[in-house]
Design a protein around this motif. Structure first.
Motif, PDB file in Angstrom:
ATOM      1  N   SER A  39       0.831  -1.209   0.000  1.00 56.12           N
ATOM      2  CA  SER A  39       0.000   0.000   0.000  1.00 56.12           C
ATOM      3  C   SER A  39       0.866   1.261   0.000  1.00 56.12           C
ATOM      4  CB  SER A  39      -0.960  -0.010   1.187  1.00 56.12           C
ATOM      5  OG  SER A  39      -0.239  -0.088   2.386  1.00 56.12           O
ATOM      6  N   SER A  42       1.823   1.637  -3.586  1.00 55.37           N
ATOM      7  CA  SER A  42       0.769   2.206  -4.424  1.00 55.37           C
ATOM      8  C   SER A  42       0.642   3.701  -4.148  1.00 55.37           C
ATOM      9  CB  SER A  42      -0.537   1.428  -4.278  1.00 55.37           C
ATOM     10  OG  SER A  42      -1.438   2.076  -3.440  1.00 55.37           O
ATOM     11  N   HIS A  47      -1.035   6.090  -6.908  1.00 56.62           N
ATOM     12  CA  HIS A  47      -2.269   5.355  -7.206  1.00 56.62           C
ATOM     13  C   HIS A  47      -3.289   5.399  -6.069  1.00 56.62           C
ATOM     14  CE1 HIS A  47       0.171   2.643 -10.176  1.00 56.62           C
ATOM     15  NE2 HIS A  47      -0.021   3.851 -10.637  1.00 56.62           N
ATOM     16  N   SER A 227      -3.464 -10.575  -5.193  1.00 52.57           N
ATOM     17  CA  SER A 227      -2.895  -9.660  -6.172  1.00 52.57           C
ATOM     18  C   SER A 227      -3.777  -8.427  -6.348  1.00 52.57           C
ATOM     19  CB  SER A 227      -2.737 -10.410  -7.510  1.00 52.57           C
ATOM     20  OG  SER A 227      -2.840  -9.523  -8.589  1.00 52.57           O
ATOM     21  N   ASN A 229      -5.513  -7.643  -9.233  1.00 49.35           N
ATOM     22  CA  ASN A 229      -5.849  -7.207 -10.587  1.00 49.35           C
ATOM     23  C   ASN A 229      -6.920  -8.132 -11.163  1.00 49.35           C
ATOM     24  OD1 ASN A 229      -4.575  -9.244 -12.396  1.00 49.35           O
ATOM     25  ND2 ASN A 229      -2.712  -8.508 -11.408  1.00 49.35           N
ATOM     26  N   SER A 252      -5.286  -3.933  -5.683  1.00 48.33           N
ATOM     27  CA  SER A 252      -4.672  -3.058  -6.690  1.00 48.33           C
ATOM     28  C   SER A 252      -5.653  -2.398  -7.655  1.00 48.33           C
ATOM     29  CB  SER A 252      -3.519  -3.747  -7.416  1.00 48.33           C
ATOM     30  OG  SER A 252      -3.896  -4.999  -7.884  1.00 48.33           O
ATOM     31  N   GLN A 253      -6.703  -3.087  -8.133  1.00 51.83           N
ATOM     32  CA  GLN A 253      -7.655  -2.418  -9.014  1.00 51.83           C
ATOM     33  C   GLN A 253      -8.985  -2.174  -8.307  1.00 51.83           C
ATOM     34  OE1 GLN A 253      -7.699  -4.767 -12.649  1.00 51.83           O
ATOM     35  NE2 GLN A 253      -6.070  -3.511 -13.522  1.00 51.83           N
TER      36      GLN A 253
END
Ligand SMILES: [Zn+2]
Ligand SMILES: [Zn+2]
Length: 329
Positions: A39, A42, A47, A227, A229, A252-253
């Protein structure tokens, strides 16, 4: 005090910033070492909407309290009074905050002040490298508490990074019958094999994807997406048996399109796991203190001064480094 300040996406720099005076109920910790988390990465990449420069990132730490005691900190601070907190789900507190997020200063600094209730003493023989894992491992303890796998379960782990590797080691402690790890990085798969994965496959190839499905057979009881994604999330569903459980952990997404009709027909159960409670944190610390979970062979340490280099390495070429530690004091 010296602090590593995130000044702009892809950029951190060592600065001299004011040392915050602890308020009532808080203690000041002199930070010894701090871990870099996914984190934080990111945030560093720009992000994360909740990590806006300029700010000090970081929430995984080992340090010393003013009385000289060696301590770790549960960096997820909850109010203790809302319905979630009172039911023991402090991770779902309506006003939770985390070190190194929003307006809460992180631990890539010489000192950090936190509520006394967040602090845990650790024995001297628990190394810094292992102690810093208390927070990431707490996430894994929490997800297994939610998943509550049955004896002799077969498991799949999508993503062999820090979280996937900790999940692998924890699953082995819980008596997993067989465990598959899939990733697209050959070095990470090699680590997974050394940590005890029954099968570690590279799903960047047709052959690898076939091997993973072959291993899964009619499907695995529990599949973790570590993950976040879309392809990885879908892969977790694809590996899960009818009636089995998919646990989504990776962040992540924000949005993913999943083939829901296939999953509905298989009656997949889905659980989402977020963070940890104080009980999970304590269990995590106990596992590390007992030496039952250890990623120190894949932990690399760099001085706080080299923060930029450390972040660059973790974002561009982490290789088999599963945890980067910044040495502060
Ligand atoms: Zn973390
Ligand atoms: Zn609360």
């Amino acid at each position: 005090m010296r602090a590593l300040v995130y000044t702009a996406p892809h950029h951190v720099e060592l600065q001299d910033i004011p040392r915050r005076i602890p308020v009532l109920g808080e203690s000041e910790i002199a930070v010894t070492a701090a871990g870099i988390c996914g984190s934080d990465i990111s945030g560093f990449l720009g992000h994360s909407r909740r990590r806006v420069p300029p700010m000090v990132l970081g929430h995984e730490l080992i340090g010393r309290r003013q009385d000289g005691k060696r301590v770790v900190v549960n960096p997820l601070i909850s109010c203790g009074r809302c319905a979630a907190c009172l039911s023991g789900a402090q991770n779902l507190c309506s006003t939770w905050r985390l070190l190194g997020m929003d307006r809460t200063t992180g631990c890539y600094a010489e000192f950090v002040s936190v509520p006394e209730t967040q602090i845990y003493s650790v024995p001297d023989d628990l190394t810094d490298a292992r102690a810093v894992m208390a927070e990431p491992l707490a996430n894994i303890v929490h997800l297994f508490r939610i998943a509550a796998p049955l004896p002799f379960f077969r498991m799949g782990i999508v993503g062999g990074g820090t979280m996937g590797s900790l999940a692998l080691l924890t699953a082995l402690r819980l008596g997993v019958r067989e465990v598959l790890v899939q990733d697209v990085s050959e070095v990470r798969l090699e680590v997974a094999r050394r940590l005890g994965a029954t099968l570690a496959v590279n799903v960047s190839t047709e052959q690898g994807r076939g091997d993973a499905q072959g291993f899964a057979g009619h499907g695995l009881d529990l599949v973790l997406d570590a993950s976040g994604n879309t392809a990885a999330r879908q892969a977790a569903f694809d590996l899960c048996r009818p009636g089995g459980l998919v646990v989504l952990l990776g962040l992540s997404q924000e949005h993913s399109e999943i083939d829901f009709v296939t999953s509905i027909r298989k009656e997949h159960r889905v659980a989402m796991s977020f963070a940890y409670t104080p009980v999970d944190f304590e269990r995590s610390l106990a596992l590390l203190t007992a030496g039952e979970i250890d990623l120190s062979p894949w932990t690399v340490e760099m001085p706080l001064e080299d923060g930029q280099k450390a972040f660059d390495r973790m974002t561009t070429a982490p290789g088999d480094t599963l945890k980067m530690l910044l040495r502060v004091n």
